[in-house]
Scaffold this active site. Structure first.
Site, mmCIF file in Angstrom:
data_model
loop_
_atom_site.group_PDB
_atom_site.id
_atom_site.type_symbol
_atom_site.label_atom_id
_atom_site.label_comp_id
_atom_site.label_asym_id
_atom_site.label_seq_id
_atom_site.Cartn_x
_atom_site.Cartn_y
_atom_site.Cartn_z
ATOM 1 N N HIS A 81 3.523 5.719 -12.219
ATOM 2 C CA HIS A 81 3.182 4.889 -11.065
ATOM 3 C C HIS A 81 2.569 5.712 -9.931
ATOM 4 O O HIS A 81 2.327 5.199 -8.842
ATOM 5 C CB HIS A 81 4.466 4.194 -10.587
ATOM 6 C CG HIS A 81 4.250 3.027 -9.688
ATOM 7 N ND1 HIS A 81 4.815 2.941 -8.436
ATOM 8 C CD2 HIS A 81 3.539 1.884 -9.841
ATOM 9 C CE1 HIS A 81 4.483 1.811 -7.866
ATOM 10 N NE2 HIS A 81 3.700 1.146 -8.685
ATOM 11 N N LYS B 100 -0.020 7.887 -7.549
ATOM 12 C CA LYS B 100 -1.407 7.772 -7.102
ATOM 13 C C LYS B 100 -1.739 9.026 -6.299
ATOM 14 O O LYS B 100 -1.309 9.173 -5.152
ATOM 15 C CB LYS B 100 -1.624 6.537 -6.217
ATOM 16 C CG LYS B 100 -1.341 5.208 -6.922
ATOM 17 C CD LYS B 100 -0.056 4.633 -6.496
ATOM 18 C CE LYS B 100 0.187 3.278 -7.149
ATOM 19 N NZ LYS B 100 1.570 2.810 -6.980
ATOM 20 N N ASP C 76 -10.982 19.946 -4.505
ATOM 21 C CA ASP C 76 -11.205 21.371 -4.268
ATOM 22 C C ASP C 76 -9.946 22.116 -3.865
ATOM 23 O O ASP C 76 -10.022 23.216 -3.299
ATOM 24 C CB ASP C 76 -12.290 21.578 -3.197
ATOM 25 C CG ASP C 76 -13.675 21.177 -3.682
ATOM 26 O OD1 ASP C 76 -13.863 21.065 -4.909
ATOM 27 O OD2 ASP C 76 -14.565 20.974 -2.828
ATOM 28 N N LYS D 292 4.939 1.474 0.844
ATOM 29 C CA LYS D 292 6.298 1.947 0.551
ATOM 30 C C LYS D 292 6.649 3.022 1.578
ATOM 31 O O LYS D 292 6.378 4.208 1.386
ATOM 32 C CB LYS D 292 6.370 2.540 -0.861
ATOM 33 C CG LYS D 292 5.909 1.593 -1.988
ATOM 34 C CD LYS D 292 4.479 1.848 -2.370
ATOM 35 C CE LYS D 292 4.038 1.220 -3.666
ATOM 36 N NZ LYS D 292 4.367 -0.138 -3.919
ATOM 37 N N ASP E 295 14.775 6.952 12.863
ATOM 38 C CA ASP E 295 14.909 7.441 14.243
ATOM 39 C C ASP E 295 13.582 7.931 14.833
ATOM 40 O O ASP E 295 13.585 8.806 15.716
ATOM 41 C CB ASP E 295 15.939 8.574 14.312
ATOM 42 C CG ASP E 295 17.348 8.097 14.015
ATOM 43 O OD1 ASP E 295 17.596 6.882 14.136
ATOM 44 O OD2 ASP E 295 18.194 8.941 13.648
#
Length: 482
Positions: free
Chosen positions: A222, A224, A229, A402, A407
């Site tokens: 899952h 990504k 470079d 996600k 704080d």
């Protein structure tokens, strides 16, 4: 009649055997065990087939080996930092990192997540802006381009990406593309042909060994990631497809969170890609060379650890990081997730935080992309409403980001959702960030999203229909295996 009775007895016997396997051999958590027992009991034959496809246990297998790719230079740096932490001699460059030494130590010692404090971070919440920046960086690449996505669609955006990568490959830039076979199931050899003919390399993660049969179907990559470079890294929630540009009639505007990073954290993103690539590639062709990890001048002062987890891990590293963050909260917790199906440890931690006076805020979509997951999400959200947490339903399309912010000081952005699948079954990766400015920026985005969201109150939740309650109950019962 005799044959039918014999066959029925055999099915019952096999179910008993599989039940013993689930309980004693696999050593799963109790929720998952009961869910699988329910499946085997209610649908005996089909349940067995589902178990074969969806219930392998990779925790007894080691898929990735540090020495496989001979990254001796990085290995020395990792061992040195681990030694510094164990002897309490590490010199932090910023107060936020220093105040979260316990979390950093856990990620470092048990996930080999090196801490770097010289990073510059750009946050993207809009797909058009994210891919415009990514395509510009790819255009300027001179050495190599490493790309890993769960989903690459065979649509306009996917074709634009492939055309650009093909162009760069023809210029002599080394191009490697890794995709998940299930997530990117719509692409085919023809879609990838031009890139391969130009010298680019493409691999699928956990491909089917036999046509239409893949016993590793349930364990998906899952992640990504993009590395350009060795100097620029991308990590976050956006996949490649027109819907991520807000062009889907079903979902409308797509709200996600993605990071563009410059600094030493790119080394860790690169390491993650190489490990995944060499597992997927039969040639295991990426080995340590200085050009893959060039010297990087300091770009900023943001502290970052890149933390990975997967079904092959002994511990649920990203979930453990979330738990440590939640239990450290003194003032506020802000969470955005498309799916909220926590296990009891995360749910209890959030409840205790809310009961202790910590402001707990959770934002989820107001529309489903997977029905069972959606109803299971609402079921668990009700538990937070009961203890005074604030829940927001995002109304402006679909929210897929996600993120978790504690704080206004520390945060996490990546690919892992708050659910069993991300914690246990998927290969995931998150950036754990120790910086006030980035954390406050993420919370500013959350507050902007509130303007296009509705508040879900406990009173409204309790007024839901009996039919919705039934769907929630069924979905919650199956949530450990969704």
């Amino acid at each position: 009649m005799y044959v039918t009775t014999l066959l029925l007895g055999l099915i019952i016997f096999l179910n008993i055997i599989f039940a013993f396997v689930v309980i004693f051999q696999e050593r799963r958590d109790i929720g998952s065990t009961w869910a699988w027992l329910l499946v085997l009991l209610l649908i005996p034959i089909a349940g067995f087939v589902l178990y074969l496809f969806f219930a392998q246990n990779f925790r007894r297998k080691r898929l990735f080996y540090w020495d496989d790719i001979k990254k001796r230079g990085l290995d020395r740096g990792l061992k040195f930092q681990m030694s510094q932490f164990r002897s309490d001699q590490f010199q932090f460059k910023n107060n936020i990192s220093s105040q979260n030494k316990d979390l950093i130590t856990m990620n470092l010692l048990h996930n080999q997540a090196v801490l770097s404090e010289d990073n510059q971070v750009e946050i993207f919440t809009d797909g058009k802006k994210k891919f415009a920046a990514l395509f510009q960086d790819i255009e300027q690449a001179s050495e190599f381009i490493h790309i890993q996505y769960y989903i690459i669609q065979k649509d306009n955006l996917g074709k634009q990406l492939m055309d650009l990568l093909t162009k760069k490959a023809k210029e002599g830039v080394k191009v490697r593309v890794l995709y998940d076979e299930l997530g990117s199931r719509r692409i085919n050899k023809k879609f990838l042909q031009d890139l391969r003919e130009a010298g680019g390399k493409v691999e699928a993660f956990f491909p089917s060994k036999y046509r239409l049969i893949n016993l590793r179907l349930n364990y998906r990559n899952h992640r990504k990631l993009v590395i350009i470079d060795g100097k620029i890294g991308y990590i976050g929630g956006f996949n490649v497809g027109d819907e991520y540009l807000g062009l889907s009639p079903k979902f409308g505007y797509w709200r996600d969170t993605h990071l563009r990073i410059e600094g030493a954290a790119v080394y860790s993103i690169q390491t993650r890609f190489i490990l995944d690539w060499n597992l997927a590639s039969a040639d295991h062709d990426v080995v340590y060379t200085p050009s893959l990890f060039p010297h990087l001048p300091s770009k900023g002062n943001v502290g970052i650890q890149i933390v990975s987890s997967g079904p092959d891990s002994e511990y649920e590293h990203i979930k453990n990081g979330y738990l440590k963050m939640i239990t450290s909260a003194r003032k506020s917790i802000y969470i955005q997730t498309p799916y909220f199906i926590p296990d009891s440890s995360v749910l209890d931690a959030l409840r205790v935080a809310s009961l202790s006076g910590v402001e707990v805020n959770v934002m989820i979509p107001d529309k489903p992309d997977h029905m069972f997951v959606y109803w299971a999400t609402l079921s668990h959200i009700g538990e937070l409403l009961k203890v005074g947490a604030k829940v927001y339903l995002y109304n402006n399309g679909f929210i897929h980001g996600k993120t978790i912010v504690i704080d206004d000081e520390i945060s996490s952005v990546g690919t892992a959702n708050i659910d069993f699948r991300s914690f246990k079954l998927n290969f995931e990766v998150n950036a754990f960030i120790y910086d006030e400015c980035i954390s406050q920026h993420l919370n500013d985005n959350f507050r902007k999203d509130i303007e296009v969201s509705s508040v879900l109150t406990l009173e409204e939740y309790q007024e839901r229909s009996r039919w919705i309650r039934i769907k929630e109950s069924i979905s919650r019962l199956l949530s450990p295996i969704l």
